[in-house]
Design a protein around this motif. Structure first.
Motif, PDB file in Angstrom:
ATOM      1  N   SER A  10       0.791  -1.237   0.000  1.00 19.51           N
ATOM      2  CA  SER A  10       0.000   0.000   0.000  1.00 19.51           C
ATOM      3  C   SER A  10       0.818   1.279   0.000  1.00 19.51           C
ATOM      4  O   SER A  10       0.411   2.291   0.562  1.00 19.51           O
ATOM      5  CB  SER A  10      -0.957  -0.004   1.196  1.00 19.51           C
ATOM      6  N   ARG A  11       1.991   1.235  -0.602  1.00 21.77           N
ATOM      7  CA  ARG A  11       2.867   2.393  -0.784  1.00 21.77           C
ATOM      8  C   ARG A  11       3.669   2.787   0.461  1.00 21.77           C
ATOM      9  O   ARG A  11       4.336   3.820   0.484  1.00 21.77           O
ATOM     10  CB  ARG A  11       2.088   3.621  -1.297  1.00 21.77           C
ATOM     11  N   LYS A  37      -1.963  -3.249  -7.637  1.00 18.15           N
ATOM     12  CA  LYS A  37      -1.757  -1.843  -7.287  1.00 18.15           C
ATOM     13  C   LYS A  37      -0.545  -1.268  -8.000  1.00 18.15           C
ATOM     14  O   LYS A  37      -0.450  -0.069  -8.234  1.00 18.15           O
ATOM     15  CB  LYS A  37      -1.613  -1.697  -5.774  1.00 18.15           C
ATOM     16  N   TYR A  39       2.778  -0.583  -7.452  1.00 19.45           N
ATOM     17  CA  TYR A  39       3.608   0.495  -6.931  1.00 19.45           C
ATOM     18  C   TYR A  39       5.012   0.393  -7.521  1.00 19.45           C
ATOM     19  O   TYR A  39       5.490  -0.693  -7.857  1.00 19.45           O
ATOM     20  CB  TYR A  39       3.687   0.412  -5.410  1.00 19.45           C
ATOM     21  N   TYR A 268      -3.244   1.717  -8.174  1.00 21.10           N
ATOM     22  CA  TYR A 268      -3.098   2.810  -7.214  1.00 21.10           C
ATOM     23  C   TYR A 268      -3.363   4.184  -7.819  1.00 21.10           C
ATOM     24  O   TYR A 268      -4.107   4.991  -7.251  1.00 21.10           O
ATOM     25  CB  TYR A 268      -1.704   2.771  -6.587  1.00 21.10           C
ATOM     26  N   TYR A 271      -6.966   4.662  -8.360  1.00 20.32           N
ATOM     27  CA  TYR A 271      -7.740   4.625  -7.124  1.00 20.32           C
ATOM     28  C   TYR A 271      -7.680   5.962  -6.386  1.00 20.32           C
ATOM     29  O   TYR A 271      -8.710   6.503  -5.969  1.00 20.32           O
ATOM     30  CB  TYR A 271      -7.230   3.512  -6.216  1.00 20.32           C
ATOM     31  N   ASN A 293      -4.792   3.267   2.813  1.00 19.09           N
ATOM     32  CA  ASN A 293      -5.862   3.909   2.048  1.00 19.09           C
ATOM     33  C   ASN A 293      -6.561   4.974   2.884  1.00 19.09           C
ATOM     34  O   ASN A 293      -6.871   6.068   2.393  1.00 19.09           O
ATOM     35  CB  ASN A 293      -6.882   2.858   1.583  1.00 19.09           C
TER      36      ASN A 293
END
Length: 383
Positions: A10-11, A37, A39, A268, A271, A293
């Motif tokens: 999630s980054r 996602k 990244y 990502y 989103y 998020n």
């Protein structure tokens, strides 16, 4: 310092890298990019057997021979890159199973990192042995275990969590814990289970690069815009079914006052832009603290329904419903909070402002990077 970050969720590691680089450090990320996602990573690994016909073939081969084609492929990729994964001052693993291979394979890959780098740290920010067993022992009031306990998901669908209940993954956990120089958690959902472990160095909040996330001013409209982002693979794990039920309640009562935007399994970059027009974002249910998020949405000034339990309020000295809304595993209670915001729209602007200020104070990526540097630099005093 020369720093290697293994894995990406999630980054988190990308934001940490940006903070570390701003402080003058040299940083490399190696990993998969977190599935769809996608990244950015500097050394990319791929799992060619993650879906479709290759996944079917992988399952058949594993059932017949016990050979995991994903592990074989990833180990080959590792050996191709292994000369790039040495001589770092700091290595940080995003998880006890950062390469997502079978435990025996994972141990061989990690052994190379332990042997050829100065210090290796473990970050607890996703399902791992300690947090999963803490949840299964019902030491949380509700947790990632709850959907499985309520028979909402099958054993195979929950394998990435249930695997931590097996002996091979327990042994992998022990191997990692015995060899790392320290363990760090990213939020209270991982902090609470780790209390009392001798190598545990404490909680360092997720870093958020606020320079890349623009505050979206709340614009008065005839309808309250609610965004519900869904990762199909984690639909029940995140409590999206409960959010859906709450939205049905709200639509039946205040359908003329709300607009619901739903997005599913977006990369990502798509989103994070998809909820710009929203006032409210529905993130996840089974958590005490916020994940990535939620934090990025809060940085944009959204009112986020997420983990915001009393333990989190106490940790940051906050009042309920001032920075984020605690999303309990109860559709009616979530609907009540949504209705409260519909009937008191002035609260939207107030919480929006508070959310951004909270991220700037507690999650600023450069301040968090400094905390990592300080934590990595003191472990010699403890072990």
């Amino acid at each position: 310092m020369k720093i290697l970050l293994i894995g990406e969720y999630s980054r988190l590691h990308n934001s940490l890298k940006e903070g570390l680089k701003a402080l003058g450090h040299q940083v490399t990320i190696a990993g998969f990019g977190d599935d769809f996602k996608n990244y950015p990573v500097d050394i990319r690994f791929k799992n060619p057997y993650s879906k479709g016909i290759p996944l079917f073939i992988k399952k058949v081969i594993y059932k017949l021979t016990g050979t995991d084609l994903s592990s074989v492929s990833i180990e080959k990729q590792f050996h191709k890159h292994k000369s790039k994964l040495v001589n770092f001052d700091i290595v940080q693993l995003i998880n006890e199973n950062p390469f997502s291979t079978l435990p025996k394979t994972e141990a061989r890959l990690l052994e190379h990192l332990f042997r050829h780098n100065k210090k290796v740290y473990l970050l607890s920010c996703g399902a791992d042995y300690v947090s999963v067993n803490f949840a299964f022992d019902k030491k949380f009031r509700y947790s990632i275990y709850t959907p499985y306990e309520n028979n909402k998901v099958s054993k195979s669908e929950y394998w990435n969590i249930l695997k931590w209940k097996t002996e091979p993954f327990k042994l992998l956990h022990l191997y990692v814990f015995n060899n790392v120089d320290g363990i760090i958690s990213s939020d209270l959902d991982y902090h609470l289970p780790l209390l009392g472990y001798n190598k545990y160095l404490g909680l360092i909040p997720n870093p958020i690069n606020i320079n890349k996330i623009t505050l979206e001013p709340v614009s008065p409209t005839d309808k309250l815009v609610i965004f519900h982002g869904i990762n199909d693979r984690n639909y029940y794990k995140k409590g999206n079914d409960i959010f859906d039920a709450a939205l049905e309640i709200i639509k039946s009562i205040h359908g003329d006052k709300v607009e619901v935007i739903e997005a599913r399994s977006l990369p990502y970059e798509e989103y994070i832009e998809s909820y710009n027009t929203a006032h409210i974002l529905l993130d996840q249910v089974y958590a005490y603290d916020q994940g990535y998020n939620a934090l990025e949405a809060m940085a944009k000034g959204k009112v986020v329904f997420t983990g915001a339990e009393q333990e989190w309020l106490n940790h940051y000295n906050l009042e309920e419903d001032t920075v984020a809304i605690n999303a309990l595993p109860d559709a009616e209670k979530i609907a009540e909070k949504l209705e409260w915001l519909i009937l008191h729209p002035e609260k939207i602007a107030e919480i929006s402002k508070n959310a951004r200020a909270f991220i700037e104070k507690e999650h600023h990526y450069i301040l968090i990077a400094k905390k990592y540097i300080d934590t990595w630099s003191v472990t010699d005093k403890y072990f």
